[in-house]
Every structure is written in structure tokens, then in C-alpha cells.
Design an enzyme around this catalytic site. Structure first.
Site, short mmCIF file in Angstrom:
data_model
loop_
_atom_site.label_atom_id
_atom_site.label_comp_id
_atom_site.label_asym_id
_atom_site.label_seq_id
_atom_site.Cartn_x
_atom_site.Cartn_y
_atom_site.Cartn_z
N VAL A 9 5.80 1.87 -3.04
CA VAL A 9 4.74 2.45 -3.58
C VAL A 9 3.47 1.94 -2.69
CG1 VAL A 9 3.02 2.94 -5.66
CG2 VAL A 9 5.74 2.90 -5.86
N PRO A 191 -3.39 -1.23 -0.21
CA PRO A 191 -2.50 -0.28 0.75
C PRO A 191 -1.98 -0.89 1.84
CG PRO A 191 -4.79 0.54 0.16
CD PRO A 191 -4.83 -0.80 -0.35
N ASN A 192 -0.96 -0.73 2.40
CA ASN A 192 -0.46 -1.19 3.61
C ASN A 192 0.08 -2.71 3.19
OD1 ASN A 192 -0.89 1.02 4.86
ND2 ASN A 192 -2.95 0.39 5.22
N ARG A 193 0.40 -2.96 2.15
CA ARG A 193 0.83 -4.39 1.68
C ARG A 193 -0.15 -5.53 2.22
NH1 ARG A 193 3.61 -1.37 -0.68
NH2 ARG A 193 5.72 -1.57 -1.29
N MET A 194 -1.48 -5.19 2.59
CA MET A 194 -2.45 -6.28 2.70
C MET A 194 -3.00 -6.55 1.42
SD MET A 194 -2.65 -6.36 5.88
CE MET A 194 -4.51 -6.87 6.50
#
Length: 214
Positions: A9, A191-194
Site C-alpha cells: 500500500v 509515499p515511496n516508503r519515504m
């Protein structure tokens, strides 16, 4: 088994900045907790508690938060349970709250002590009547039992012994634990695992906040 490699997700709900943080981590926790309540997160007071035995074997389970004050988090359980035996040998714990609907989690670590008997008595007697009976019926908690029927028979016997309206004594093996938090971490999915992560650590008479790598 289903291939899990592509199941993920993207977290897009919010951000967490240093300027958003309250100087007191308990105040920050309480603010996030209130937001979880307002968002109708199911059981936002449910928290995973990790303990370890004297030999270092880790163990984790979910319990219910029953107090957050004076820098500490409180929960109740059977002192003879797996977690109770761990805490007798190694009185430290880490707890985790995960609020998926808000894409947030909170970690808190610290030493653990038992709550005073009078406080445990008060909480025990505000629990639902059958929950009080269950505290007796489930002893010794975590021990093997021959069948579900054996447990239900024990519970039925307690219902007969203590009908509704009767005072159920708090068992000596049941009470509360207080985690005096020495380290907090607040995580906001991005977002983007940041992700945004901030840790509170004691400094002088207050707390220092540190942004962590995601």
C-alpha cells in the site's frame, strides 16, 4: 501460498514534521490517540507488548491500554501468564500501537513496574462482571488445558458462585503493569516508503527529538 511480493500500500494521508510535534511525547501520543478515536479506528487502545525472558527469548501479544499519564502506559493481566513471568525476570517492555486507517504507528520502550493494589482493585471492579469471572477462570493463564469444555465448566461454576450483583474479589495473581516510557517513536507513513519517523529520548529535564531514516 499467494505471491506476496507485489502486495503493498502506498501511504498518502499525511506528513509529520518536527514543527508538528509536541515537546512532551505523552502529549503527542494523547493527541494522536484522540485523532484515532475521532477517525473511528477499531480499538485504538489495543497495543502489542513485547517482552523477553531471562534468557532473551522474545515474546509479543496484544493487550489493551488502560491508562496513559505521568509518562507511563498501563495495562492489566495475569501475573502468572507468559508475559507476567517474563516481566518478573526481565522487567522491561516495548509497546506498539498501529493505526492503519491513519497510516501511523507509535513505539514506546521502558522499565515495567506493577501498579499499586488499590489501583488494581479499582480497575478490576469497573470491568464487566463476566470479565471479572474470566480473570479467575483463565488461571493459570497460558497453561495447557484438556479441552474448551473444561474452561467453560470452570466459568459456569464461577457464575454460580458469584451471580450478578455479587462482589467478585480480585485474584492475587491478577493486576496491572506500568511501562514508564524512556523512549518514544512516532511514525507516519509516506509515499515511496519515504516515511517520517521521530524519536524522543530523555535530555536533562525534558526530551530531545531526532528525525530517523525511514
Amino acid at each position: 501460498m499467494t505471491d506476496l511480493t507485489s502486495m503493498r500500500v502506498s501511504y498518502t494521508r499525511a506528513a509529520l514534521r518536527r514543527t508538528d510535534l509536541h515537546p512532551d511525547p505523552l502529549e503527542q501520543f494523547q493527541a494522536w490517540f484522540q485523532e484515532a478515536l475521532a477517525a473511528d479506528v477499531p480499538e485504538p487502545y489495543a497495543m502489542s507488548v513485547a517482552t523477553a525472558s531471562a534468557q532473551g527469548r522474545p515474546s509479543v501479544r496484544t493487550v489493551l491500554l488502560r491508562g496513559a499519564a505521568d509518562g507511563a502506559l498501563t495495562f492489566y493481566t495475569n501475573f502468572e501468564s507468559h508475559k507476567g513471568l517474563d516481566l518478573s525476570a526481565n522487567p522491561e517492555a516495548e509497546v506498539l500501537f498501529y493505526w492503519a486507517e491513519l497510516e501511523r504507528q507509535v513505539r514506546a520502550y521502558g522499565p515495567v513496574t506493577r501498579v499499586p493494589d488499590e489501583e488494581a482493585d479499582h480497575y478490576f471492579h469497573v470491568r464487566p462482571h463476566d470479565s471479572q469471572l474470566a480473570a479467575h477462570a483463565s488461571d493459570p493463564q497460558s497453561a495447557p488445558i484438556p479441552s474448551r469444555e473444561a474452561l467453560e465448566e470452570k466459568f459456569a461454576a464461577l457464575q454460580a458462585q458469584y451471580p450478578r450483583g455479587a462482589v467478585v474479589p480480585r485474584p492475587a495473581f491478577w493486576g496491572g503493569y506500568r511501562v514508564t516510557v524512556q523512549e518514544w517513536e512516532f511514525w507516519q507513513g509516506r509515499p515511496n516508503r519515504m516515511h517520517d519517523r521521530f524519536r524522543y529520548v530523555p535530555e536533562g529535564s525534558g526530551w530531545r527529538t531526532e528525525r530517523l531514516m525511514p
